[in-house]
Design a protein around this motif. Sequence first.
Motif, PDB file in Angstrom:
ATOM      1  N   TRP A 166       0.825  -1.208   0.000  1.00 52.62           N
ATOM      2  CA  TRP A 166       0.000   0.000   0.000  1.00 52.62           C
ATOM      3  C   TRP A 166       0.856   1.255   0.000  1.00 52.62           C
ATOM      4  CZ3 TRP A 166       0.448   3.681   3.741  1.00 52.62           C
ATOM      5  CH2 TRP A 166       1.061   3.308   4.947  1.00 52.62           C
ATOM      6  N   LEU A 167       1.998   1.191   0.724  1.00 56.74           N
ATOM      7  CA  LEU A 167       2.888   2.346   0.746  1.00 56.74           C
ATOM      8  C   LEU A 167       3.567   2.527  -0.602  1.00 56.74           C
ATOM      9  CD1 LEU A 167       4.253   4.644   2.256  1.00 56.74           C
ATOM     10  CD2 LEU A 167       5.947   2.992   3.109  1.00 56.74           C
ATOM     11  N   ARG A 168       3.958   1.420  -1.237  1.00 47.04           N
ATOM     12  CA  ARG A 168       4.589   1.518  -2.549  1.00 47.04           C
ATOM     13  C   ARG A 168       3.612   2.081  -3.573  1.00 47.04           C
ATOM     14  NH1 ARG A 168       5.920  -3.323  -3.002  1.00 47.04           N
ATOM     15  NH2 ARG A 168       4.254  -4.092  -4.357  1.00 47.04           N
ATOM     16  N   ARG A 169       2.382   1.583  -3.585  1.00 46.04           N
ATOM     17  CA  ARG A 169       1.400   2.078  -4.553  1.00 46.04           C
ATOM     18  C   ARG A 169       1.068   3.543  -4.319  1.00 46.04           C
ATOM     19  NH1 ARG A 169      -0.854  -3.166  -3.727  1.00 46.04           N
ATOM     20  NH2 ARG A 169      -2.267  -2.320  -2.140  1.00 46.04           N
ATOM     21  N   THR A 170       0.979   3.938  -3.046  1.00 48.11           N
ATOM     22  CA  THR A 170       0.675   5.340  -2.747  1.00 48.11           C
ATOM     23  C   THR A 170       1.798   6.257  -3.214  1.00 48.11           C
ATOM     24  OG1 THR A 170      -0.626   4.683  -0.805  1.00 48.11           O
ATOM     25  CG2 THR A 170       0.123   6.979  -0.921  1.00 48.11           C
ATOM     26  N   THR A 171       3.041   5.863  -2.926  1.00 50.63           N
ATOM     27  CA  THR A 171       4.188   6.680  -3.331  1.00 50.63           C
ATOM     28  C   THR A 171       4.285   6.761  -4.853  1.00 50.63           C
ATOM     29  OG1 THR A 171       5.368   5.991  -1.341  1.00 50.63           O
ATOM     30  CG2 THR A 171       6.668   6.991  -3.110  1.00 50.63           C
ATOM     31  N   GLU A 172       4.135   5.628  -5.527  1.00 52.89           N
ATOM     32  CA  GLU A 172       4.198   5.631  -6.989  1.00 52.89           C
ATOM     33  C   GLU A 172       3.070   6.469  -7.585  1.00 52.89           C
ATOM     34  OE1 GLU A 172       6.236   1.214  -7.671  1.00 52.89           O
ATOM     35  OE2 GLU A 172       4.074   1.506  -7.920  1.00 52.89           O
ATOM     36  N   GLY A 173       1.889   6.410  -6.977  1.00 55.86           N
ATOM     37  CA  GLY A 173       0.782   7.217  -7.469  1.00 55.86           C
ATOM     38  C   GLY A 173       1.040   8.703  -7.355  1.00 55.86           C
ATOM     39  N   LEU A 174       1.630   9.118  -6.226  1.00 58.08           N
ATOM     40  CA  LEU A 174       1.929  10.539  -6.045  1.00 58.08           C
ATOM     41  C   LEU A 174       3.002  11.010  -7.024  1.00 58.08           C
ATOM     42  CD1 LEU A 174       1.901  10.750  -2.135  1.00 58.08           C
ATOM     43  CD2 LEU A 174       0.183  11.639  -3.713  1.00 58.08           C
ATOM     44  N   VAL A 175       4.018  10.171  -7.231  1.00 58.45           N
ATOM     45  CA  VAL A 175       5.072  10.541  -8.177  1.00 58.45           C
ATOM     46  C   VAL A 175       4.510  10.607  -9.594  1.00 58.45           C
ATOM     47  CG1 VAL A 175       7.306   9.871  -9.136  1.00 58.45           C
ATOM     48  CG2 VAL A 175       6.869   9.571  -6.702  1.00 58.45           C
ATOM     49  N   LEU A 176       3.654   9.660  -9.946  1.00 63.60           N
ATOM     50  CA  LEU A 176       3.050   9.667 -11.275  1.00 63.60           C
ATOM     51  C   LEU A 176       2.120  10.864 -11.473  1.00 63.60           C
ATOM     52  CD1 LEU A 176       2.194   5.901 -11.854  1.00 63.60           C
ATOM     53  CD2 LEU A 176       3.682   7.325 -13.261  1.00 63.60           C
ATOM     54  N   LEU A 177       1.476  11.286 -10.405  1.00 67.86           N
ATOM     55  CA  LEU A 177       0.571  12.422 -10.514  1.00 67.86           C
ATOM     56  C   LEU A 177       1.317  13.669 -10.969  1.00 67.86           C
ATOM     57  CD1 LEU A 177      -2.326  13.449 -10.034  1.00 67.86           C
ATOM     58  CD2 LEU A 177      -1.649  14.001  -7.696  1.00 67.86           C
ATOM     59  N   ALA A 178       2.522  13.862 -10.451  1.00 70.65           N
ATOM     60  CA  ALA A 178       3.316  15.015 -10.869  1.00 70.65           C
ATOM     61  C   ALA A 178       3.673  14.937 -12.342  1.00 70.65           C
ATOM     62  CB  ALA A 178       4.592  15.102 -10.025  1.00 70.65           C
ATOM     63  N   TRP A 179       3.782  13.720 -12.874  1.00 71.49           N
ATOM     64  CA  TRP A 179       4.198  13.522 -14.266  1.00 71.49           C
ATOM     65  C   TRP A 179       3.041  13.701 -15.238  1.00 71.49           C
ATOM     66  CZ3 TRP A 179       5.099   8.452 -17.236  1.00 71.49           C
ATOM     67  CH2 TRP A 179       5.917   8.675 -18.349  1.00 71.49           C
ATOM     68  N   ILE A 180       1.838  13.273 -14.834  1.00 74.00           N
ATOM     69  CA  ILE A 180       0.720  13.271 -15.780  1.00 74.00           C
ATOM     70  C   ILE A 180      -0.094  14.558 -15.747  1.00 74.00           C
ATOM     71  CG2 ILE A 180       0.532  10.760 -15.660  1.00 74.00           C
ATOM     72  CD1 ILE A 180      -1.850  11.069 -13.819  1.00 74.00           C
ATOM     73  N   LEU A 181       0.118  15.401 -14.736  1.00 75.51           N
ATOM     74  CA  LEU A 181      -0.603  16.665 -14.707  1.00 75.51           C
ATOM     75  C   LEU A 181      -0.184  17.548 -15.881  1.00 75.51           C
ATOM     76  CD1 LEU A 181      -0.582  17.657 -10.918  1.00 75.51           C
ATOM     77  CD2 LEU A 181      -2.580  17.101 -12.303  1.00 75.51           C
ATOM     78  N   PRO A 182      -1.088  18.309 -16.474  1.00 76.10           N
ATOM     79  CA  PRO A 182      -0.722  19.208 -17.574  1.00 76.10           C
ATOM     80  C   PRO A 182       0.328  20.230 -17.146  1.00 76.10           C
ATOM     81  CG  PRO A 182      -3.113  18.967 -17.421  1.00 76.10           C
ATOM     82  CD  PRO A 182      -2.538  18.315 -16.201  1.00 76.10           C
TER      83      PRO A 182
END
Length: 286
Positions: free
Chosen positions: A102-118
């Motif tokens: 759960w911690l790995r998925r949460t961290t990866e999700g936050l990092v990916l969010l910075a990448w996919i935002l316009p």
Amino acid sequence: MAGLGVARAVGFVAPALLLVGVFLVFPALWTLYIGVTDYQLTGPAAAAPSAVGLDNFAAVLDDALFTNSLWLTALFVLGSAVVGQNALGFALAWLLRRVRPWLRRTTEGLVLLAWILPGPVVAYLWFAVLSRDGGTLGLLLDDPTTAWLVQYPMVSLVVFNVWRGTAFSMLLYTSALAAVPPSQLETARLVGANGWQAVRDVVFPHIRGHVLTNTLLISLWTANDFTPFLLTAGGPNHESEVLPVLIYRQALEGGRLGYASAMSSLLLVGNLVVALVYLRLLRRRA
């Protein structure tokens, strides 16, 4: 042709080749063409440009603004991509291997969010953080008078790009580390190797090709990134004017399309040289 025959095989790839030709090959050839003309955005030269040969290229190479932008672009690529995104992406991939799912998925999700935002959204968020007028960073440091984007423009851009672009490196290294045999890491641990020694002697030999591929891609993306314009617009006094920003200002603000196209052509040549160097290193690795 996998039993399809030449005609059918060409038919399958024709749509992709058409898109590549229209959106990549034609613009590149058009840029090379107008780079040897005095093409302008408006005026008589916009309707009937004349050939000037290599005069634009000679003027670009003698332009102090181009030399300054070339140096700033090299710093931007080296600091934010080659070092920043590479190191942080690998560190995240390495540290997240053994944490709870759960911690790995949460961290990866936050990092990916910075990448996919316009880009405009991300630039606005960072402008709010670094602004002198009530910026978040100034309030946290109890120093609301520091204009980070004015006093430290390139440092701000490097940190911003590392934060935004690390996700790709993290995903690539996560996939690469999954291919490293666990038995070799366990053997290294049993013989007394520390974490750095295990990474250096066991992990890197397995993922060296991935490191080169990642470095090539993020270097090219960063060298052609226009997002810095949204934060600093190349200022103050050209101190953060990387090449994409300079080309934009020469072409659309100055109206010198031919001159800007010569700059674009030189940037294209630089990208090709970097790509060829990396590909040569990849062949040696293979």
